[in-house]
Scaffold this motif. Sequence first.
Motif, PDB file in Angstrom:
ATOM      1  N   ILE A   1      -3.370  -0.265  -2.071  1.00  0.00           N
ATOM      2  CA  ILE A   1      -4.674   0.074  -2.126  1.00  0.00           C
ATOM      3  C   ILE A   1      -5.224   0.897  -3.446  1.00  0.00           C
ATOM      4  O   ILE A   1      -4.249   1.436  -4.119  1.00  0.00           O
ATOM      5  N   THR A   2      -6.295   0.364  -3.660  1.00  0.00           N
ATOM      6  CA  THR A   2      -6.950   0.877  -4.824  1.00  0.00           C
ATOM      7  C   THR A   2      -7.156   2.609  -4.962  1.00  0.00           C
ATOM      8  O   THR A   2      -7.693   3.146  -3.689  1.00  0.00           O
TER       9      THR A   2
ATOM     10  N   LEU B   1      -4.132   2.151   7.320  1.00  0.00           N
ATOM     11  CA  LEU B   1      -3.035   0.762   7.299  1.00  0.00           C
ATOM     12  C   LEU B   1      -1.916   0.790   7.678  1.00  0.00           C
ATOM     13  O   LEU B   1      -1.211   0.004   8.168  1.00  0.00           O
ATOM     14  N   ALA B   2      -0.991   2.027   7.398  1.00  0.00           N
ATOM     15  CA  ALA B   2       0.266   2.112   7.541  1.00  0.00           C
ATOM     16  C   ALA B   2       0.472   2.375   9.260  1.00  0.00           C
ATOM     17  O   ALA B   2       1.426   1.861   9.805  1.00  0.00           O
ATOM     18  N   SER B   3      -0.551   2.377   9.936  1.00  0.00           N
ATOM     19  CA  SER B   3      -0.640   2.556  11.330  1.00  0.00           C
ATOM     20  C   SER B   3      -0.681   1.016  12.133  1.00  0.00           C
ATOM     21  O   SER B   3      -0.487   1.096  13.150  1.00  0.00           O
ATOM     22  N   LEU B   4      -0.932   0.020  11.006  1.00  0.00           N
ATOM     23  CA  LEU B   4      -1.145  -1.374  11.555  1.00  0.00           C
ATOM     24  C   LEU B   4       0.262  -1.890  11.955  1.00  0.00           C
ATOM     25  O   LEU B   4       1.070  -1.758  10.867  1.00  0.00           O
ATOM     26  N   GLU B   5       0.482  -2.556  12.994  1.00  0.00           N
ATOM     27  CA  GLU B   5       1.764  -3.160  13.354  1.00  0.00           C
ATOM     28  C   GLU B   5       2.114  -4.259  12.414  1.00  0.00           C
ATOM     29  O   GLU B   5       3.235  -4.243  11.750  1.00  0.00           O
ATOM     30  N   CYS B   6       1.371  -4.791  11.497  1.00  0.00           N
ATOM     31  CA  CYS B   6       1.541  -6.087  10.759  1.00  0.00           C
ATOM     32  C   CYS B   6       1.878  -5.460   9.561  1.00  0.00           C
ATOM     33  O   CYS B   6       2.553  -6.288   8.420  1.00  0.00           O
ATOM     34  N   VAL B   7       1.715  -4.318   8.980  1.00  0.00           N
ATOM     35  CA  VAL B   7       1.743  -3.824   7.675  1.00  0.00           C
ATOM     36  C   VAL B   7       3.017  -2.978   7.717  1.00  0.00           C
ATOM     37  O   VAL B   7       3.359  -2.121   8.679  1.00  0.00           O
ATOM     38  N   ASP B   8       4.045  -3.699   6.829  1.00  0.00           N
ATOM     39  CA  ASP B   8       5.346  -2.654   6.762  1.00  0.00           C
ATOM     40  C   ASP B   8       5.502  -1.533   5.799  1.00  0.00           C
ATOM     41  O   ASP B   8       5.934  -0.589   6.096  1.00  0.00           O
ATOM     42  N   PHE B   9       4.675  -1.558   4.755  1.00  0.00           N
ATOM     43  CA  PHE B   9       4.695  -0.511   3.674  1.00  0.00           C
ATOM     44  C   PHE B   9       3.267  -0.691   2.970  1.00  0.00           C
ATOM     45  O   PHE B   9       2.495  -1.557   2.760  1.00  0.00           O
ATOM     46  N   VAL B  10       2.676   0.583   2.611  1.00  0.00           N
ATOM     47  CA  VAL B  10       1.557   0.931   2.074  1.00  0.00           C
ATOM     48  C   VAL B  10       1.852   1.617   0.670  1.00  0.00           C
ATOM     49  O   VAL B  10       2.597   2.536   0.409  1.00  0.00           O
ATOM     50  N   TYR B  11       1.152   1.204  -0.500  1.00  0.00           N
ATOM     51  CA  TYR B  11       1.154   2.124  -1.887  1.00  0.00           C
ATOM     52  C   TYR B  11      -0.026   2.214  -2.254  1.00  0.00           C
ATOM     53  O   TYR B  11      -0.963   1.307  -2.063  1.00  0.00           O
ATOM     54  N   ILE B  12      -0.290   3.414  -2.830  1.00  0.00           N
ATOM     55  CA  ILE B  12      -1.573   3.882  -3.317  1.00  0.00           C
ATOM     56  C   ILE B  12      -1.386   3.331  -4.784  1.00  0.00           C
ATOM     57  O   ILE B  12      -0.336   3.900  -5.712  1.00  0.00           O
ATOM     58  N   ASN B  13      -2.336   2.474  -5.396  1.00  0.00           N
ATOM     59  CA  ASN B  13      -2.045   2.071  -6.828  1.00  0.00           C
ATOM     60  C   ASN B  13      -2.932   2.699  -7.484  1.00  0.00           C
ATOM     61  O   ASN B  13      -4.201   2.745  -7.383  1.00  0.00           O
TER      62      ASN B  13
ATOM     63  N   VAL C   1      -9.431  -2.551  -1.616  1.00  0.00           N
ATOM     64  CA  VAL C   1      -9.721  -0.942  -1.476  1.00  0.00           C
ATOM     65  C   VAL C   1      -9.489  -0.525   0.212  1.00  0.00           C
ATOM     66  O   VAL C   1      -9.218   0.586   0.304  1.00  0.00           O
ATOM     67  N   PHE C   2      -9.930  -1.430   0.944  1.00  0.00           N
ATOM     68  CA  PHE C   2      -9.677  -1.231   2.350  1.00  0.00           C
ATOM     69  C   PHE C   2     -10.518   0.085   2.836  1.00  0.00           C
ATOM     70  O   PHE C   2      -9.671   0.936   3.458  1.00  0.00           O
ATOM     71  N   ASP C   3     -11.805   0.337   2.548  1.00  0.00           N
ATOM     72  CA  ASP C   3     -12.226   1.429   2.952  1.00  0.00           C
ATOM     73  C   ASP C   3     -12.869   1.427   4.084  1.00  0.00           C
ATOM     74  O   ASP C   3     -12.693   2.118   4.846  1.00  0.00           O
ATOM     75  N   VAL C   4     -13.769   0.612   4.254  1.00  0.00           N
ATOM     76  CA  VAL C   4     -14.458   0.145   5.884  1.00  0.00           C
ATOM     77  C   VAL C   4     -13.926  -0.837   6.367  1.00  0.00           C
ATOM     78  O   VAL C   4     -14.305  -2.029   5.964  1.00  0.00           O
ATOM     79  N   VAL C   5     -12.723  -0.752   7.062  1.00  0.00           N
ATOM     80  CA  VAL C   5     -11.881  -2.034   7.423  1.00  0.00           C
ATOM     81  C   VAL C   5     -12.406  -2.598   8.733  1.00  0.00           C
ATOM     82  O   VAL C   5     -13.072  -1.857   9.497  1.00  0.00           O
ATOM     83  N   HIS C   6     -12.619  -3.971   8.519  1.00  0.00           N
ATOM     84  CA  HIS C   6     -13.454  -4.770   9.677  1.00  0.00           C
ATOM     85  C   HIS C   6     -12.480  -5.800  10.111  1.00  0.00           C
ATOM     86  O   HIS C   6     -11.268  -5.824   9.527  1.00  0.00           O
ATOM     87  N   PRO C   7     -12.888  -6.567  11.045  1.00  0.00           N
ATOM     88  CA  PRO C   7     -12.113  -7.550  11.589  1.00  0.00           C
ATOM     89  C   PRO C   7     -11.502  -8.584  10.496  1.00  0.00           C
ATOM     90  O   PRO C   7     -10.477  -9.035  10.944  1.00  0.00           O
ATOM     91  N   GLY C   8     -12.368  -8.906   9.574  1.00  0.00           N
ATOM     92  CA  GLY C   8     -12.037  -9.850   8.499  1.00  0.00           C
ATOM     93  C   GLY C   8     -10.587  -9.484   7.759  1.00  0.00           C
ATOM     94  O   GLY C   8      -9.714 -10.026   7.399  1.00  0.00           O
ATOM     95  N   HIS C   9     -10.603  -7.954   7.309  1.00  0.00           N
ATOM     96  CA  HIS C   9      -9.701  -7.288   6.736  1.00  0.00           C
ATOM     97  C   HIS C   9      -8.358  -7.731   7.820  1.00  0.00           C
ATOM     98  O   HIS C   9      -7.417  -8.123   7.270  1.00  0.00           O
ATOM     99  N   LEU C  10      -8.584  -7.226   8.993  1.00  0.00           N
ATOM    100  CA  LEU C  10      -7.463  -7.249   9.980  1.00  0.00           C
ATOM    101  C   LEU C  10      -6.734  -8.715  10.137  1.00  0.00           C
ATOM    102  O   LEU C  10      -5.747  -8.951  10.075  1.00  0.00           O
ATOM    103  N   GLU C  11      -7.607  -9.775  10.177  1.00  0.00           N
ATOM    104  CA  GLU C  11      -7.255 -11.027  10.154  1.00  0.00           C
ATOM    105  C   GLU C  11      -6.377 -11.755   8.818  1.00  0.00           C
ATOM    106  O   GLU C  11      -5.401 -12.115   8.989  1.00  0.00           O
ATOM    107  N   HIS C  12      -6.979 -11.006   7.712  1.00  0.00           N
ATOM    108  CA  HIS C  12      -6.388 -11.380   6.467  1.00  0.00           C
ATOM    109  C   HIS C  12      -4.868 -10.782   6.502  1.00  0.00           C
ATOM    110  O   HIS C  12      -3.851 -11.476   5.982  1.00  0.00           O
ATOM    111  N   LEU C  13      -4.877  -9.684   6.851  1.00  0.00           N
ATOM    112  CA  LEU C  13      -3.625  -9.001   7.083  1.00  0.00           C
ATOM    113  C   LEU C  13      -2.492  -9.583   7.909  1.00  0.00           C
ATOM    114  O   LEU C  13      -1.388  -9.684   7.622  1.00  0.00           O
ATOM    115  N   ARG C  14      -3.225 -10.060   8.990  1.00  0.00           N
ATOM    116  CA  ARG C  14      -2.088 -10.495   9.899  1.00  0.00           C
ATOM    117  C   ARG C  14      -1.513 -12.013   9.278  1.00  0.00           C
ATOM    118  O   ARG C  14      -0.575 -12.439   9.467  1.00  0.00           O
TER     119      ARG C  14
END
Length: 127
Positions: free
Chosen positions: A57-58, A81-93, A31-44
């Motif tokens: 994303i849902t 999410l698209a603004s994050l350097e580690c993310v290459d593409f974002v898709y709304i599912n 969902v990545f609704d309220v993104v927190h440091p744990g989300h960022l670490e997971h994405l990295r």
Amino acid sequence: MQSVKSKMLLLDYKSFIASTIGLKIVLCHGVFDVVHPGHLEHLRQAKAQGDILVVSITADEFVNKGIGRPVFDERRRADFLASLECVDFVYINYAYNPAPVIRELHPDVFAKGPDYGVPGSADYEQH
């Protein structure tokens, strides 16, 4: 660095996959609704597992996190999410779960967050 707009993926799976031949694709979904440091670490950590990180994303209509959720609509969540350097593409599912994206994209790695347990476990199956 890619612009936020160029990272938005309107998955034309066949052309996307053709453009990534020889590259290792990692998919994260949530969902990545309220993104927190744990989300960022997971994405990295997910990005470190491959060459291209796709985050699906849902869509709003399928978010089941309680009253008033999502806090941010799908477009704002995708833009962030698209603004994050580690993310290459974002898709709304626009489905209840990531199964359609996994089936079509055929990622080399499907990176689940640590709160989802191990595949096959009761905790994993609840999500």
